[in-house]
Write a protein that holds these residues in place. Structure first.
Motif, PDB file in Angstrom:
ATOM      1  N   LEU A 311       7.789   5.649   5.810  1.00  0.00           N
ATOM      2  CA  LEU A 311       8.289   7.021   5.674  1.00  0.00           C
ATOM      3  C   LEU A 311       8.524   7.373   4.211  1.00  0.00           C
ATOM      4  O   LEU A 311       8.452   8.533   3.821  1.00  0.00           O
ATOM      5  CB  LEU A 311       9.585   7.215   6.477  1.00  0.00           C
ATOM      6  CG  LEU A 311       9.425   7.222   8.002  1.00  0.00           C
ATOM      7  CD1 LEU A 311      10.784   7.310   8.680  1.00  0.00           C
ATOM      8  CD2 LEU A 311       8.539   8.377   8.463  1.00  0.00           C
ATOM      9  N   GLN A 312       8.766   6.343   3.398  1.00  0.00           N
ATOM     10  CA  GLN A 312       8.962   6.589   1.962  1.00  0.00           C
ATOM     11  C   GLN A 312       7.653   6.507   1.186  1.00  0.00           C
ATOM     12  O   GLN A 312       7.648   6.474  -0.042  1.00  0.00           O
ATOM     13  CB  GLN A 312       9.979   5.585   1.408  1.00  0.00           C
ATOM     14  CG  GLN A 312      11.385   5.843   1.939  1.00  0.00           C
ATOM     15  CD  GLN A 312      12.350   4.733   1.553  1.00  0.00           C
ATOM     16  OE1 GLN A 312      12.855   4.709   0.439  1.00  0.00           O
ATOM     17  NE2 GLN A 312      12.574   3.810   2.472  1.00  0.00           N
ATOM     18  N   GLY A 313       6.527   6.445   1.923  1.00  0.00           N
ATOM     19  CA  GLY A 313       5.231   6.558   1.269  1.00  0.00           C
ATOM     20  C   GLY A 313       4.538   5.242   0.939  1.00  0.00           C
ATOM     21  O   GLY A 313       3.448   5.236   0.377  1.00  0.00           O
ATOM     22  N   GLU A 314       5.157   4.114   1.316  1.00  0.00           N
ATOM     23  CA  GLU A 314       4.513   2.818   1.053  1.00  0.00           C
ATOM     24  C   GLU A 314       3.567   2.461   2.200  1.00  0.00           C
ATOM     25  O   GLU A 314       3.823   2.826   3.344  1.00  0.00           O
ATOM     26  CB  GLU A 314       5.597   1.733   1.053  1.00  0.00           C
ATOM     27  CG  GLU A 314       6.039   1.265  -0.301  1.00  0.00           C
ATOM     28  CD  GLU A 314       7.036   0.131  -0.121  1.00  0.00           C
ATOM     29  OE1 GLU A 314       6.606  -1.003   0.084  1.00  0.00           O
ATOM     30  OE2 GLU A 314       8.249   0.413  -0.153  1.00  0.00           O
ATOM     31  N   ASP A 315       2.531   1.678   1.913  1.00  0.00           N
ATOM     32  CA  ASP A 315       1.639   1.232   2.994  1.00  0.00           C
ATOM     33  C   ASP A 315       2.134  -0.112   3.550  1.00  0.00           C
ATOM     34  O   ASP A 315       1.435  -1.116   3.512  1.00  0.00           O
ATOM     35  CB  ASP A 315       0.196   1.121   2.485  1.00  0.00           C
ATOM     36  CG  ASP A 315      -0.778   0.811   3.625  1.00  0.00           C
ATOM     37  OD1 ASP A 315      -0.432   1.078   4.798  1.00  0.00           O
ATOM     38  OD2 ASP A 315      -1.870   0.280   3.337  1.00  0.00           O
ATOM     39  N   ALA A 316       3.367  -0.122   4.044  1.00  0.00           N
ATOM     40  CA  ALA A 316       3.937  -1.360   4.604  1.00  0.00           C
ATOM     41  C   ALA A 316       3.307  -1.640   5.967  1.00  0.00           C
ATOM     42  O   ALA A 316       2.963  -0.707   6.692  1.00  0.00           O
ATOM     43  CB  ALA A 316       5.445  -1.194   4.749  1.00  0.00           C
ATOM     44  N   ARG A 317       3.155  -2.924   6.282  1.00  0.00           N
ATOM     45  CA  ARG A 317       2.548  -3.311   7.556  1.00  0.00           C
ATOM     46  C   ARG A 317       3.294  -4.471   8.213  1.00  0.00           C
ATOM     47  O   ARG A 317       3.786  -5.350   7.517  1.00  0.00           O
ATOM     48  CB  ARG A 317       1.099  -3.771   7.319  1.00  0.00           C
ATOM     49  CG  ARG A 317       0.201  -2.597   7.122  1.00  0.00           C
ATOM     50  CD  ARG A 317      -1.131  -2.982   6.544  1.00  0.00           C
ATOM     51  NE  ARG A 317      -1.953  -1.791   6.660  1.00  0.00           N
ATOM     52  CZ  ARG A 317      -2.762  -1.553   7.693  1.00  0.00           C
ATOM     53  NH1 ARG A 317      -2.929  -2.441   8.628  1.00  0.00           N
ATOM     54  NH2 ARG A 317      -3.430  -0.420   7.756  1.00  0.00           N
ATOM     55  N   ASN A 318       3.339  -4.446   9.527  1.00  0.00           N
ATOM     56  CA  ASN A 318       3.926  -5.568  10.265  1.00  0.00           C
ATOM     57  C   ASN A 318       2.997  -6.752  10.273  1.00  0.00           C
ATOM     58  O   ASN A 318       1.781  -6.581  10.402  1.00  0.00           O
ATOM     59  CB  ASN A 318       4.130  -5.179  11.726  1.00  0.00           C
ATOM     60  CG  ASN A 318       5.262  -4.222  11.890  1.00  0.00           C
ATOM     61  OD1 ASN A 318       6.377  -4.518  11.528  1.00  0.00           O
ATOM     62  ND2 ASN A 318       4.956  -3.039  12.412  1.00  0.00           N
ATOM     63  N   ASN A 319       3.560  -7.948  10.190  1.00  0.00           N
ATOM     64  CA  ASN A 319       2.714  -9.134  10.350  1.00  0.00           C
ATOM     65  C   ASN A 319       2.971  -9.833  11.682  1.00  0.00           C
ATOM     66  O   ASN A 319       2.474 -10.922  11.928  1.00  0.00           O
ATOM     67  CB  ASN A 319       2.904 -10.100   9.169  1.00  0.00           C
ATOM     68  CG  ASN A 319       4.339 -10.575   9.049  1.00  0.00           C
ATOM     69  OD1 ASN A 319       5.148 -10.339   9.954  1.00  0.00           O
ATOM     70  ND2 ASN A 319       4.645 -11.235   7.959  1.00  0.00           N
ATOM     71  N   GLY A 320       3.762  -9.214  12.553  1.00  0.00           N
ATOM     72  CA  GLY A 320       3.981  -9.778  13.890  1.00  0.00           C
ATOM     73  C   GLY A 320       4.937 -10.958  13.902  1.00  0.00           C
ATOM     74  O   GLY A 320       4.983 -11.721  14.861  1.00  0.00           O
ATOM     75  N   ARG A 321       5.735 -11.083  12.872  1.00  0.00           N
ATOM     76  CA  ARG A 321       6.636 -12.232  12.749  1.00  0.00           C
ATOM     77  C   ARG A 321       7.678 -12.264  13.869  1.00  0.00           C
ATOM     78  O   ARG A 321       8.310 -11.251  14.181  1.00  0.00           O
ATOM     79  CB  ARG A 321       7.344 -12.156  11.388  1.00  0.00           C
ATOM     80  CG  ARG A 321       8.433 -13.188  11.148  1.00  0.00           C
ATOM     81  CD  ARG A 321       7.859 -14.586  10.979  1.00  0.00           C
ATOM     82  NE  ARG A 321       8.927 -15.569  10.991  1.00  0.00           N
ATOM     83  CZ  ARG A 321       9.515 -16.061   9.906  1.00  0.00           C
ATOM     84  NH1 ARG A 321       9.120 -15.672   8.713  1.00  0.00           N
ATOM     85  NH2 ARG A 321      10.478 -16.952  10.007  1.00  0.00           N
ATOM     86  N   THR A 322       7.855 -13.441  14.448  1.00  0.00           N
ATOM     87  CA  THR A 322       8.974 -13.649  15.369  1.00  0.00           C
ATOM     88  C   THR A 322       9.902 -14.679  14.742  1.00  0.00           C
ATOM     89  O   THR A 322       9.487 -15.464  13.886  1.00  0.00           O
ATOM     90  CB  THR A 322       8.522 -14.193  16.742  1.00  0.00           C
ATOM     91  OG1 THR A 322       7.946 -15.489  16.548  1.00  0.00           O
ATOM     92  CG2 THR A 322       7.519 -13.284  17.410  1.00  0.00           C
ATOM     93  N   ASN A 323      11.150 -14.668  15.154  1.00  0.00           N
ATOM     94  CA  ASN A 323      12.121 -15.614  14.612  1.00  0.00           C
ATOM     95  C   ASN A 323      13.258 -15.737  15.625  1.00  0.00           C
ATOM     96  O   ASN A 323      14.389 -15.395  15.350  1.00  0.00           O
ATOM     97  CB  ASN A 323      12.648 -15.081  13.280  1.00  0.00           C
ATOM     98  CG  ASN A 323      13.427 -16.120  12.519  1.00  0.00           C
ATOM     99  OD1 ASN A 323      12.847 -17.050  11.989  1.00  0.00           O
ATOM    100  ND2 ASN A 323      14.744 -15.981  12.470  1.00  0.00           N
TER     101      ASN A 323
END
Lengths: 395, 79
Positions: A311-323
């Motif tokens: 939403l702040q304009g970055e191309d952030a992506r999930n890597n599917g991390r579980t913990n």
């Protein structure tokens, strides 16, 4: 420049973390929830099997940063095409960005006889009341078979069925009843834990502690009169007390267009960006999504931070991390760690992992409230425990 | 009786694993339905084979296409 209007439906882990991560100068944030409370759901395990009285809910209003608006009302419907949310109180909210974070809820109509046994023996995926009922159940069972069965997928927290099994076994042993009470675990999978590497950690512990397990058992119905659980292929499991992990379903909000929903009402989204299928201005995070990841707080948390950055304009992506913290009983624990590119790590049981789980629970409310303190701590933690790194150590 | 085809995409799922998606689809299916599961987890093939053997449902096809495993299952064993 006018501020972007962000409407977040749901004030649980995902919704609250997202709201608290958005800067005010850029966003006008409104959180909507039917309930005034945010629940720390993992604590149900300790209410059920340790008799914990530690409070597990807080007012949503108190958890949100000053400046975030909170409306206590359910959402009746969402119109993705016209960017509108209609609340149960009749109010209409228009948005520039929408985030649905409504979680998942147990469904008790899929298995015949399910409701009756929840009323009798309780469960630990729905409410404090039902979890307290489990505590009474194990305290009154002096002999016979205590069974936990996975009723169907999905459900919140993949380790939780076995955590209950381990803690129940510990409970009966600590009361000197282990020779009189059988502990039985039934799952629809080929092995006690569905992901193979973690199963290699837990199956030997089940055997060592004399817990019996039944695999490929897809629960169809429960006959409380005869005290048997019956599988879809007709296999029977006899019990004296039975706790079922309820299959969960998605949102009860009316959403248009309807084709973003799956048959069990989870919302389809891009697994990297959390954008609702076909909409670049709407997202779904956490349990409410149909993305193929575990339904757990860490997923909601990580997806919330990705959406905040997008939403702040970055191309952030999930890597599917579980913990996912995994209580193994007797003060031992492990974590279920994986991502889209790495299978689950075979992390051995340790006192340290168990401690980490409890420390997390102790600090939970602070983590929700103060992302400026906790984001760097989590960033460092997730980096240090990347599954690709851990796999080189624990083969 | 109408036969349904249920398609499940479990690609990228490591935990709890694609077998949980198959189990979910199986609960909602009836005898005669076809379930097609897509997965990338390497443990998926032995799991599907073991599941078929124990539950008595029918494996119509299992194939691999560009790193994706595709299992086509016919539901036949429900009581």
């Amino acid at each position: 420049m006018s501020k972007k209007r962000v409407v977040i439906i749901g004030g649980g882990a995902g919704g609250a973390i997202l709201a608290n991560n958005l800067p005010f100068d850029e966003f006008d944030v409104t959180v909507v929830d039917r309930s005034p409370y945010h629940y720390y759901w993992p604590w149900l395990l300790y209410v059920a099997f340790k008799g914990s009285r530690k409070p597990m809910k807080r007012e949503i209003r108190e958890l949100l940063k000053p400046g975030v608006k909170f409306i206590q009302s359910g959402a009746h419907s969402v119109d993705l095409g016209n960017r509108k949310v209609i609340l149960e109180n009749g109010k209409v909210l228009e948005y520039d960005h929408l985030v649905i974070a409504t979680g998942s809820r147990p469904a008790y109509d899929m298995i015949e006889g399910h409701r009756k046994i929840v009323e009798k023996y309780g469960d630990y995926h729905s409410s404090e009341e039902n979890a307290r009922r489990v505590w009474s159940t194990i305290n009154s069972l002096k002999q016979g078979t205590f069974a936990i069965a996975v009723g169907g997928d999905p459900y919140r927290c993949p380790p939780s069925p076995l955590e209950g099994v381990f803690l129940a076994e510990e409970f009966f042993r600590s009361r000197g009843l282990r020779d009189k009470v059988r502990v039985v675990f039934a799952v629809p999978y080929p092995r006690p834990y569905p992901a193979e590497p973690m199963n290699e950690v837990v199956e030997p512990i089940l055997e060592e502690r004399g817990v019996e397990y039944i695999t490929f058992f897809t629960l169809d119905k429960i006959d409380e009169e005869r005290k048997v659980a019956i599988s879809m292929e007709g296999e029977e499991l006899k019990y004296d007390a039975l706790v079922v992990i309820p299959p969960h379903v998605g949102t009860d909000i009316k959403i248009s267009p309807e084709d973003v929903l799956t048959q069990d009402r989870f919302i389809q989204a891009d697994k990297f960006t959390n954008n609702i299928k076909g909409y670049d201005d709407a997202f779904v995070i956490g349990d409410a999504s149909a993305v193929p990841v575990a339904k757990t707080g860490v997923t909601a948390h990580l997806q919330a931070t990705v959406v905040a950055r997008r939403l702040q304009g970055e191309d952030a992506r999930n890597n599917g991390r579980t913990n996912c913290p995994f209580d193994l009983g007797y003060g031992l624990g492990t974590f279920v760690i994986s991502d889209y590119n790495n299978p689950v790590v075979k992390l051995p049981p340790s006192r340290f992992s168990h401690m980490a789980k409890l420390v997390f629970a102790a600090a939970y409310w602070d983590m929700i409230k103060y992302p400026e303190l906790w984001n760097p701590i989590f960033d460092a933690y997730f980096e240090a425990t990347e599954p690709a790194k851990l796999r080189r150590i624990y083969v | 009786m109408t036969e349904n085809k249920i398609r499940v995409d479990a690609r990228g799922m490591a935990c709890p694993g694609p077998i949980t998606e198959l189990v979910k689809a199986y609960r909602n299916a009836k005898n005669g339905d076809i379930i097609e599961v897509l997965a990338t987890d390497p443990g998926f093939k032995p799991d599907v084979e073991a599941w078929i053997k124990r539950t008595g449902n029918q494996l119509v096809e299992f194939k691999e296409e560009g790193g994706t495993y595709i299992a086509v299952i016919k539901v036949t064993a429900k009581k």
